[in-house]
Scaffold this motif. Structure first.
Motif, PDB file in Angstrom:
ATOM      1  N   SER A  65       3.466  14.155  -9.198  1.00 27.81           N
ATOM      2  CA  SER A  65       4.574  15.112  -9.187  1.00 27.81           C
ATOM      3  C   SER A  65       5.131  15.305 -10.591  1.00 27.81           C
ATOM      4  CB  SER A  65       5.692  14.635  -8.261  1.00 27.81           C
ATOM      5  OG  SER A  65       5.231  14.540  -6.952  1.00 27.81           O
ATOM      6  N   THR A  66       5.258  14.239 -11.338  1.00 30.16           N
ATOM      7  CA  THR A  66       5.762  14.331 -12.719  1.00 30.16           C
ATOM      8  C   THR A  66       4.822  15.187 -13.568  1.00 30.16           C
ATOM      9  OG1 THR A  66       6.738  12.137 -12.495  1.00 30.16           O
ATOM     10  CG2 THR A  66       6.467  12.978 -14.726  1.00 30.16           C
ATOM     11  N   LEU A  67       3.529  14.987 -13.426  1.00 28.24           N
ATOM     12  CA  LEU A  67       2.550  15.773 -14.168  1.00 28.24           C
ATOM     13  C   LEU A  67       2.648  17.250 -13.804  1.00 28.24           C
ATOM     14  CD1 LEU A  67       0.149  15.828 -16.139  1.00 28.24           C
ATOM     15  CD2 LEU A  67      -1.341  15.419 -14.168  1.00 28.24           C
ATOM     16  N   VAL A  68       2.804  17.543 -12.533  1.00 29.97           N
ATOM     17  CA  VAL A  68       2.946  18.937 -12.087  1.00 29.97           C
ATOM     18  C   VAL A  68       4.210  19.557 -12.679  1.00 29.97           C
ATOM     19  CG1 VAL A  68       3.333  20.408 -10.067  1.00 29.97           C
ATOM     20  CG2 VAL A  68       1.593  18.624  -9.996  1.00 29.97           C
ATOM     21  N   TYR A  69       5.314  18.832 -12.711  1.00 30.19           N
ATOM     22  CA  TYR A  69       6.562  19.360 -13.288  1.00 30.19           C
ATOM     23  C   TYR A  69       6.390  19.638 -14.777  1.00 30.19           C
ATOM     24  CZ  TYR A  69       8.940  18.006  -8.969  1.00 30.19           C
ATOM     25  OH  TYR A  69       9.335  17.876  -7.669  1.00 30.19           O
ATOM     26  N   VAL A  70       5.724  18.746 -15.490  1.00 30.19           N
ATOM     27  CA  VAL A  70       5.504  18.943 -16.928  1.00 30.19           C
ATOM     28  C   VAL A  70       4.644  20.182 -17.161  1.00 30.19           C
ATOM     29  CG1 VAL A  70       4.369  17.966 -18.974  1.00 30.19           C
ATOM     30  CG2 VAL A  70       5.853  16.539 -17.563  1.00 30.19           C
TER      31      VAL A  70
ATOM     32  N   CYS B 201       0.835  -1.207   0.000  1.00 33.51           N
ATOM     33  CA  CYS B 201       0.000   0.000   0.000  1.00 33.51           C
ATOM     34  C   CYS B 201       0.871   1.258   0.000  1.00 33.51           C
ATOM     35  CB  CYS B 201      -0.920   0.007   1.211  1.00 33.51           C
ATOM     36  SG  CYS B 201      -2.132  -1.315   1.214  1.00 33.51           S
ATOM     37  N   SER B 202       1.878   1.288   0.847  1.00 32.97           N
ATOM     38  CA  SER B 202       2.736   2.479   0.904  1.00 32.97           C
ATOM     39  C   SER B 202       3.534   2.637  -0.385  1.00 32.97           C
ATOM     40  CB  SER B 202       3.664   2.415   2.113  1.00 32.97           C
ATOM     41  OG  SER B 202       4.531   1.314   2.025  1.00 32.97           O
ATOM     42  N   GLN B 203       3.934   1.534  -1.010  1.00 29.03           N
ATOM     43  CA  GLN B 203       4.641   1.636  -2.288  1.00 29.03           C
ATOM     44  C   GLN B 203       3.706   2.150  -3.379  1.00 29.03           C
ATOM     45  OE1 GLN B 203       6.229  -2.284  -2.855  1.00 29.03           O
ATOM     46  NE2 GLN B 203       7.931  -1.953  -1.434  1.00 29.03           N
ATOM     47  N   LEU B 204       2.447   1.731  -3.361  1.00 25.29           N
ATOM     48  CA  LEU B 204       1.474   2.214  -4.331  1.00 25.29           C
ATOM     49  C   LEU B 204       1.252   3.710  -4.158  1.00 25.29           C
ATOM     50  CD1 LEU B 204      -0.599   1.652  -6.568  1.00 25.29           C
ATOM     51  CD2 LEU B 204      -2.272   1.208  -4.749  1.00 25.29           C
ATOM     52  N   VAL B 205       1.148   4.148  -2.923  1.00 26.14           N
ATOM     53  CA  VAL B 205       0.987   5.577  -2.655  1.00 26.14           C
ATOM     54  C   VAL B 205       2.208   6.341  -3.160  1.00 26.14           C
ATOM     55  CG1 VAL B 205       0.849   7.304  -0.814  1.00 26.14           C
ATOM     56  CG2 VAL B 205      -0.608   5.286  -0.742  1.00 26.14           C
ATOM     57  N   GLY B 206       3.369   5.805  -2.962  1.00 30.42           N
ATOM     58  CA  GLY B 206       4.593   6.450  -3.448  1.00 30.42           C
ATOM     59  C   GLY B 206       4.616   6.561  -4.962  1.00 30.42           C
ATOM     60  N   VAL B 207       4.226   5.511  -5.652  1.00 28.95           N
ATOM     61  CA  VAL B 207       4.196   5.531  -7.124  1.00 28.95           C
ATOM     62  C   VAL B 207       3.165   6.536  -7.616  1.00 28.95           C
ATOM     63  CG1 VAL B 207       3.568   4.155  -9.158  1.00 28.95           C
ATOM     64  CG2 VAL B 207       5.078   3.192  -7.416  1.00 28.95           C
ATOM     65  N   MET B 208       1.985   6.542  -7.013  1.00 28.55           N
ATOM     66  CA  MET B 208       0.940   7.491  -7.426  1.00 28.55           C
ATOM     67  C   MET B 208       1.387   8.927  -7.171  1.00 28.55           C
ATOM     68  SD  MET B 208      -1.332   5.594  -8.701  1.00 28.55           S
ATOM     69  CE  MET B 208      -2.853   6.479  -8.787  1.00 28.55           C
ATOM     70  N   ASP B 209       2.019   9.159  -6.046  1.00 25.83           N
ATOM     71  CA  ASP B 209       2.533  10.497  -5.729  1.00 25.83           C
ATOM     72  C   ASP B 209       3.596  10.919  -6.743  1.00 25.83           C
ATOM     73  OD1 ASP B 209       2.723  12.828  -4.070  1.00 25.83           O
ATOM     74  OD2 ASP B 209       4.629  12.024  -3.305  1.00 25.83           O
ATOM     75  N   GLN B 210       4.436   9.992  -7.134  1.00 30.53           N
ATOM     76  CA  GLN B 210       5.480  10.281  -8.127  1.00 30.53           C
ATOM     77  C   GLN B 210       4.866  10.663  -9.456  1.00 30.53           C
ATOM     78  OE1 GLN B 210       8.654  10.373  -7.319  1.00 30.53           O
ATOM     79  NE2 GLN B 210       9.302  10.965  -9.361  1.00 30.53           N
ATOM     80  N   LYS B 211       3.808   9.962  -9.868  1.00 29.76           N
ATOM     81  CA  LYS B 211       3.145  10.267 -11.147  1.00 29.76           C
ATOM     82  C   LYS B 211       2.518  11.658 -11.109  1.00 29.76           C
ATOM     83  CE  LYS B 211       4.160   6.536 -13.232  1.00 29.76           C
ATOM     84  NZ  LYS B 211       5.161   6.559 -14.270  1.00 29.76           N
TER      85      LYS B 211
END
Length: 176
Positions: free
Chosen positions: A159-164, A147-157
């Motif tokens: 963040s990537t969208l915000v940077y773009v 669950c925590s790894q899934l949250v980390g991956v979703m947060d990363q995605k």
């Protein structure tokens, strides 16, 4: 007079009934040879075990062999004591191991945990296990990891969208 005609003394009957009750009510039973232990050492061990919810009782070999359904003749060596209880057997095994390392007595000969026979080496192996609370924490951590790894991956995605989007905004501001 034959032994059957004499009957069994009432003290023996009550001792046997008490031992049967202890064996039946115990989650674990560790059998040890306490030969050579003096009274202060025995009292110290009893106190340590009592803190963990276990009892240390000196028992007669014949009564113990009658109370236990299995063949335990090889476990009954020297002066026999029974360590029993219904708490955490790992904590009790740790107390026994620590006490034995310090005093060289009692010598564990074997026993039973949840109805299954264990050897002296098995009791030492139990002492090396982490406690129930630590095992529960490890299990909980293992269950929470995906669950925590899934949250980390979703947060990363995200963040990537915000940077773009931020990069596109800056580019349009520079062009204008």
């Amino acid at each position: 007079m034959k032994p059957e005609e004499k009957g069994v003394r009432p003290e023996k009957v009550s001792e046997a009934a008490e031992l049967d009750q202890r064996v039946a009510g115990a989650l674990y039973m560790i059998i040890a040879d306490y030969t050579g232990m003096d009274m202060p050492t025995t009292t110290a061990l009893k106190d340590s075990l009592r803190e963990r919810g276990a009892s240390f009782n000196v028992v007669k070999k014949t009564m113990l062999s009658r109370a236990v359904d299995a063949d335990i003749a090889e476990l009954l060596q020297g002066q026999t004591a029974m360590i029993h209880g219904d708490g955490d057997v790992v904590e009790v095994a740790k107390v026994i191991k620590k006490f034995t390392a310090k005093n060289e007595k009692p010598v564990v000969t074997g026993g039973f945990v949840e109805g299954k026979a264990v050897t002296a080496n098995d009791v030492v192996a139990l002492a090396k296990l982490p406690s129930k609370d630590v095992l529960r924490a490890q299990l909980l951590g293992t269950l929470q990891a995906p669950c925590s790894q899934l949250v980390g991956v979703m947060d990363q995605k995200v963040s990537t969208l915000v940077y773009v989007l931020s990069a596109v905004k800056e580019k349009k501001e520079q062009e204008a």
